[in-house]
Write a protein that holds these residues in place. Structure first.
Motif, PDB file in Angstrom:
ATOM      1  N   ASP A 123      32.866  43.227  -4.398  1.00  0.00           N
ATOM      2  CA  ASP A 123      34.134  42.506  -3.806  1.00  0.00           C
ATOM      3  C   ASP A 123      34.264  42.030  -2.244  1.00  0.00           C
ATOM      4  O   ASP A 123      34.794  41.065  -2.039  1.00  0.00           O
ATOM      5  CB  ASP A 123      35.100  43.532  -3.811  1.00  0.00           C
ATOM      6  CG  ASP A 123      36.703  43.015  -3.610  1.00  0.00           C
ATOM      7  OD1 ASP A 123      37.079  42.410  -4.187  1.00  0.00           O
ATOM      8  OD2 ASP A 123      37.141  43.607  -2.355  1.00  0.00           O
ATOM      9  N   ARG A 124      33.333  42.772  -1.509  1.00  0.00           N
ATOM     10  CA  ARG A 124      33.386  42.337  -0.079  1.00  0.00           C
ATOM     11  C   ARG A 124      32.420  40.907   0.000  1.00  0.00           C
ATOM     12  O   ARG A 124      32.600  40.316   0.958  1.00  0.00           O
ATOM     13  CB  ARG A 124      32.803  43.411   0.747  1.00  0.00           C
ATOM     14  CG  ARG A 124      33.923  44.517   0.873  1.00  0.00           C
ATOM     15  CD  ARG A 124      33.537  45.401   2.199  1.00  0.00           C
ATOM     16  NE  ARG A 124      34.687  46.588   2.113  1.00  0.00           N
ATOM     17  CZ  ARG A 124      35.877  46.423   2.816  1.00  0.00           C
ATOM     18  NH1 ARG A 124      36.100  45.108   3.292  1.00  0.00           N
ATOM     19  NH2 ARG A 124      36.851  47.333   3.006  1.00  0.00           N
ATOM     20  N   LEU A 125      31.428  40.910  -0.783  1.00  0.00           N
ATOM     21  CA  LEU A 125      30.553  39.581  -0.956  1.00  0.00           C
ATOM     22  C   LEU A 125      31.611  38.536  -1.549  1.00  0.00           C
ATOM     23  O   LEU A 125      31.391  37.292  -0.832  1.00  0.00           O
ATOM     24  CB  LEU A 125      29.397  39.812  -1.867  1.00  0.00           C
ATOM     25  CG  LEU A 125      28.395  40.566  -1.314  1.00  0.00           C
ATOM     26  CD1 LEU A 125      27.229  40.774  -2.559  1.00  0.00           C
ATOM     27  CD2 LEU A 125      27.641  40.080  -0.125  1.00  0.00           C
ATOM     28  N   GLU A 126      32.530  38.804  -2.290  1.00  0.00           N
ATOM     29  CA  GLU A 126      33.395  37.782  -2.674  1.00  0.00           C
ATOM     30  C   GLU A 126      34.386  37.318  -1.880  1.00  0.00           C
ATOM     31  O   GLU A 126      34.866  36.201  -1.670  1.00  0.00           O
ATOM     32  CB  GLU A 126      33.973  38.042  -3.958  1.00  0.00           C
ATOM     33  CG  GLU A 126      32.970  38.215  -5.478  1.00  0.00           C
ATOM     34  CD  GLU A 126      33.826  38.368  -6.608  1.00  0.00           C
ATOM     35  OE1 GLU A 126      34.022  37.355  -7.343  1.00  0.00           O
ATOM     36  OE2 GLU A 126      34.391  39.486  -6.714  1.00  0.00           O
ATOM     37  N   HIS A 127      34.886  38.421  -1.147  1.00  0.00           N
ATOM     38  CA  HIS A 127      36.105  38.159  -0.044  1.00  0.00           C
ATOM     39  C   HIS A 127      35.576  38.825   1.363  1.00  0.00           C
ATOM     40  O   HIS A 127      36.237  39.843   1.581  1.00  0.00           O
ATOM     41  CB  HIS A 127      37.236  38.889  -0.536  1.00  0.00           C
ATOM     42  CG  HIS A 127      37.589  38.613  -2.291  1.00  0.00           C
ATOM     43  ND1 HIS A 127      37.274  39.095  -3.117  1.00  0.00           N
ATOM     44  CD2 HIS A 127      38.064  37.406  -2.432  1.00  0.00           C
ATOM     45  CE1 HIS A 127      37.801  38.830  -4.340  1.00  0.00           C
ATOM     46  NE2 HIS A 127      38.425  37.471  -4.087  1.00  0.00           N
ATOM     47  N   PRO A 128      34.671  38.487   2.096  1.00  0.00           N
ATOM     48  CA  PRO A 128      34.253  38.619   3.223  1.00  0.00           C
ATOM     49  C   PRO A 128      35.307  38.673   4.268  1.00  0.00           C
ATOM     50  O   PRO A 128      36.209  37.901   4.214  1.00  0.00           O
ATOM     51  CB  PRO A 128      33.165  37.931   3.589  1.00  0.00           C
ATOM     52  CG  PRO A 128      33.362  36.568   2.902  1.00  0.00           C
ATOM     53  CD  PRO A 128      34.159  36.860   1.696  1.00  0.00           C
ATOM     54  N   ASP A 174      32.395  50.925   2.673  1.00  0.00           N
ATOM     55  CA  ASP A 174      32.963  51.588   1.468  1.00  0.00           C
ATOM     56  C   ASP A 174      32.047  51.240   0.135  1.00  0.00           C
ATOM     57  O   ASP A 174      32.858  51.600  -0.820  1.00  0.00           O
ATOM     58  CB  ASP A 174      34.530  51.207   1.404  1.00  0.00           C
ATOM     59  CG  ASP A 174      34.626  49.699   1.074  1.00  0.00           C
ATOM     60  OD1 ASP A 174      33.750  48.912   1.148  1.00  0.00           O
ATOM     61  OD2 ASP A 174      35.699  49.235   1.416  1.00  0.00           O
ATOM     62  N   GLY A 175      31.060  50.598   0.502  1.00  0.00           N
ATOM     63  CA  GLY A 175      30.294  50.371  -0.861  1.00  0.00           C
ATOM     64  C   GLY A 175      28.829  50.840  -0.691  1.00  0.00           C
ATOM     65  O   GLY A 175      27.976  50.155  -1.485  1.00  0.00           O
ATOM     66  N   ASP A 176      28.617  51.913   0.026  1.00  0.00           N
ATOM     67  CA  ASP A 176      27.060  52.459   0.031  1.00  0.00           C
ATOM     68  C   ASP A 176      26.574  53.067  -1.328  1.00  0.00           C
ATOM     69  O   ASP A 176      27.354  53.786  -2.094  1.00  0.00           O
ATOM     70  CB  ASP A 176      27.125  53.295   1.125  1.00  0.00           C
ATOM     71  CG  ASP A 176      27.550  52.804   2.468  1.00  0.00           C
ATOM     72  OD1 ASP A 176      27.606  51.722   2.296  1.00  0.00           O
ATOM     73  OD2 ASP A 176      27.697  53.564   3.557  1.00  0.00           O
ATOM     74  N   THR A 177      25.392  53.171  -1.406  1.00  0.00           N
ATOM     75  CA  THR A 177      24.656  53.897  -2.551  1.00  0.00           C
ATOM     76  C   THR A 177      23.202  54.616  -2.084  1.00  0.00           C
ATOM     77  O   THR A 177      22.696  53.982  -1.115  1.00  0.00           O
ATOM     78  CB  THR A 177      24.379  52.748  -3.546  1.00  0.00           C
ATOM     79  OG1 THR A 177      25.299  52.257  -4.069  1.00  0.00           O
ATOM     80  CG2 THR A 177      23.469  53.454  -4.681  1.00  0.00           C
ATOM     81  N   LEU A 178      23.370  55.723  -2.328  1.00  0.00           N
ATOM     82  CA  LEU A 178      21.860  56.606  -2.047  1.00  0.00           C
ATOM     83  C   LEU A 178      21.133  56.140  -3.302  1.00  0.00           C
ATOM     84  O   LEU A 178      21.712  56.412  -4.513  1.00  0.00           O
ATOM     85  CB  LEU A 178      22.267  57.928  -1.903  1.00  0.00           C
ATOM     86  CG  LEU A 178      21.137  58.756  -2.133  1.00  0.00           C
ATOM     87  CD1 LEU A 178      20.162  58.691  -0.883  1.00  0.00           C
ATOM     88  CD2 LEU A 178      21.619  60.278  -1.949  1.00  0.00           C
ATOM     89  N   VAL A 179      20.152  55.930  -3.263  1.00  0.00           N
ATOM     90  CA  VAL A 179      19.000  55.875  -4.286  1.00  0.00           C
ATOM     91  C   VAL A 179      18.009  56.789  -4.381  1.00  0.00           C
ATOM     92  O   VAL A 179      17.249  56.921  -3.418  1.00  0.00           O
ATOM     93  CB  VAL A 179      18.399  54.468  -4.255  1.00  0.00           C
ATOM     94  CG1 VAL A 179      17.596  54.113  -5.411  1.00  0.00           C
ATOM     95  CG2 VAL A 179      19.370  53.156  -4.127  1.00  0.00           C
ATOM     96  N   GLN A 180      18.024  57.532  -5.458  1.00  0.00           N
ATOM     97  CA  GLN A 180      17.047  58.827  -5.658  1.00  0.00           C
ATOM     98  C   GLN A 180      16.078  58.309  -6.660  1.00  0.00           C
ATOM     99  O   GLN A 180      16.394  58.077  -7.924  1.00  0.00           O
ATOM    100  CB  GLN A 180      17.745  59.889  -6.102  1.00  0.00           C
ATOM    101  CG  GLN A 180      16.812  61.268  -6.147  1.00  0.00           C
ATOM    102  CD  GLN A 180      17.691  62.373  -6.609  1.00  0.00           C
ATOM    103  OE1 GLN A 180      18.757  62.389  -7.052  1.00  0.00           O
ATOM    104  NE2 GLN A 180      17.109  63.582  -6.270  1.00  0.00           N
ATOM    105  N   LEU A 203      33.625  49.976  10.538  1.00  0.00           N
ATOM    106  CA  LEU A 203      35.004  50.087  10.221  1.00  0.00           C
ATOM    107  C   LEU A 203      35.570  48.942   9.621  1.00  0.00           C
ATOM    108  O   LEU A 203      36.484  49.366   8.935  1.00  0.00           O
ATOM    109  CB  LEU A 203      35.811  50.290  11.492  1.00  0.00           C
ATOM    110  CG  LEU A 203      35.096  51.683  12.544  1.00  0.00           C
ATOM    111  CD1 LEU A 203      36.091  51.751  13.768  1.00  0.00           C
ATOM    112  CD2 LEU A 203      35.222  52.768  11.629  1.00  0.00           C
ATOM    113  N   ILE A 204      35.354  47.549   9.758  1.00  0.00           N
ATOM    114  CA  ILE A 204      36.156  46.498   9.224  1.00  0.00           C
ATOM    115  C   ILE A 204      35.679  46.425   7.655  1.00  0.00           C
ATOM    116  O   ILE A 204      36.346  46.205   6.924  1.00  0.00           O
ATOM    117  CB  ILE A 204      35.541  45.402   9.920  1.00  0.00           C
ATOM    118  CG1 ILE A 204      36.113  45.169  11.404  1.00  0.00           C
ATOM    119  CG2 ILE A 204      35.758  44.057   9.030  1.00  0.00           C
ATOM    120  CD1 ILE A 204      35.865  43.779  11.965  1.00  0.00           C
ATOM    121  N   ASN A 205      34.394  46.839   7.366  1.00  0.00           N
ATOM    122  CA  ASN A 205      34.244  47.135   5.872  1.00  0.00           C
ATOM    123  C   ASN A 205      34.393  48.353   5.157  1.00  0.00           C
ATOM    124  O   ASN A 205      33.726  48.877   4.125  1.00  0.00           O
ATOM    125  CB  ASN A 205      32.866  46.451   5.767  1.00  0.00           C
ATOM    126  CG  ASN A 205      32.714  44.937   5.797  1.00  0.00           C
ATOM    127  OD1 ASN A 205      33.335  44.337   5.267  1.00  0.00           O
ATOM    128  ND2 ASN A 205      31.702  44.390   6.806  1.00  0.00           N
TER     129      ASN A 205
END
Length: 305
Positions: A123-128, A174-180, A203-205
């Motif tokens: 969503d943030r890539l689509e609506h930066p 708000d879109g983080d991922t941990l890769v295990q 904070l903005i994202n």
């Protein structure tokens, strides 16, 4: 009396981080960037160029990548990957939205990679968000957008490995991922954990102080004594390195919180240099990164997040 609203603080702290990132990006001569490839284990490598560290799992099922760095580096990354595997990049996951981790998405998609990410990241890539000076953001090209999104843990089975994509909520963004990588005993964290310099929250994202502490707690809980931790930036470390990163945030919070409680303004807190005694203990610390850290701590504490 001038009222300085909390929303202004969020914009100010976030804009400072984005301005620094944009400035660094504009200063990079990508023609001079060299890709450093490091073997971490059987069929597992990291690639460092400009921006975030990439993880690469290789094998007969194709290459699985964590992040894509900047678009101008794709050809160099592909050339480096060909030295370690004759298979194509089949899957790519983005740990968060920033351009030094997602910039090469479109190029890798055109080469046949399927891109995964959190729904919030797409969503943030689509609506930066607008740039620091108010200039509207440029939406990512269609091919750069992840085609598989998730908000719960996803498990991929390939190259004899079990790869877990674990949502980390409202941490660096708000879109983080941990890769295990379960069998390799590797955790790739993205930018909610850095092993160099002060921590960074956007904070903005959607990043938050509480979220980054929770994300680090989850990561520490999944790390064993021999687990390799691949940060978004900085040298590979271990569980003790994660704990040190968590403790640094807590130490910074404990220095800034009393000043917020006293009613000091953000500029007064920055001017007081509350992290002065920590600076010499933080590898890669700069006055600029210390100020950025203070600003987002102040804003997060003020907001109660």
């Amino acid at each position: 009396m001038k009222v300085f609203r909390l929303s202004n603080l969020i914009v100010l702290a976030g804009a400072l981080a984005l301005t620094n990132f944009t400035h660094a990006q504009q200063q990079t001569d990508y023609s001079k960037v060299e890709i450093k490839t490091t073997k971490i284990g059987d069929n597992f490598y990291t690639l460092e160029g400009s921006g975030g560290t990439i993880s690469a799992l290789t094998g007969p099922d194709g290459i699985f990548l964590v992040d894509s760095q900047f678009a101008p580096l794709t050809d160099k990354l592909v050339a480096a990957l060909k030295k370690i595997s004759d298979k194509p990049v089949r899957y790519l996951v983005n740990t968060h939205v920033h351009g030094d981790h997602t910039g090469g998405n479109e190029n890798f998609a055109k080469l046949g990679a399927t891109i995964f990410s959190r729904e919030q990241l797409r969503d943030r890539l689509e609506h930066p968000r607008p740039a620091a000076d108010g200039t509207p953001g440029n939406p990512a090209p269609e091919k750069a957008l992840p085609v598989v999104t998730y908000d719960n843990t996803v498990v991929l089975h390939l190259n004899g490995e079990e790869v877990k994509l674990i949502p980390v909520r409202q941490a660096h963004t708000d879109g983080d991922t941990l890769v295990q990588f379960v069998k390799h005993d590797v955790l790739a964290a993205g930018d909610y954990f850095r092993s160099t310099g002060y921590p960074v929250v956007d904070l903005i994202n959607g990043g938050t102080l509480q979220g980054i502490l929770e994300g680090l707690a989850v990561t520490i809980g999944r790390a064993g004594p021999n687990t390799k931790i691949i940060p978004g930036h900085g040298p590979i470390t271990d569980r003790n390195g994660l704990i040190a990163g968590r403790d640094l945030i807590l130490a910074g919070r404990d220095k800034v919180a009393p000043l917020v409680k006293q009613g000091k303004t953000i500029e007064e807190v920055v001017e007081s240099k509350p992290l002065a005694e920590l600076d010499s203990k933080v590898d890669g610390a700069t006055p600029q990164s210390a100020e950025r850290f203070v600003r987002w701590l102040y804003t997060s504490i003020k907001e109660g997040k």
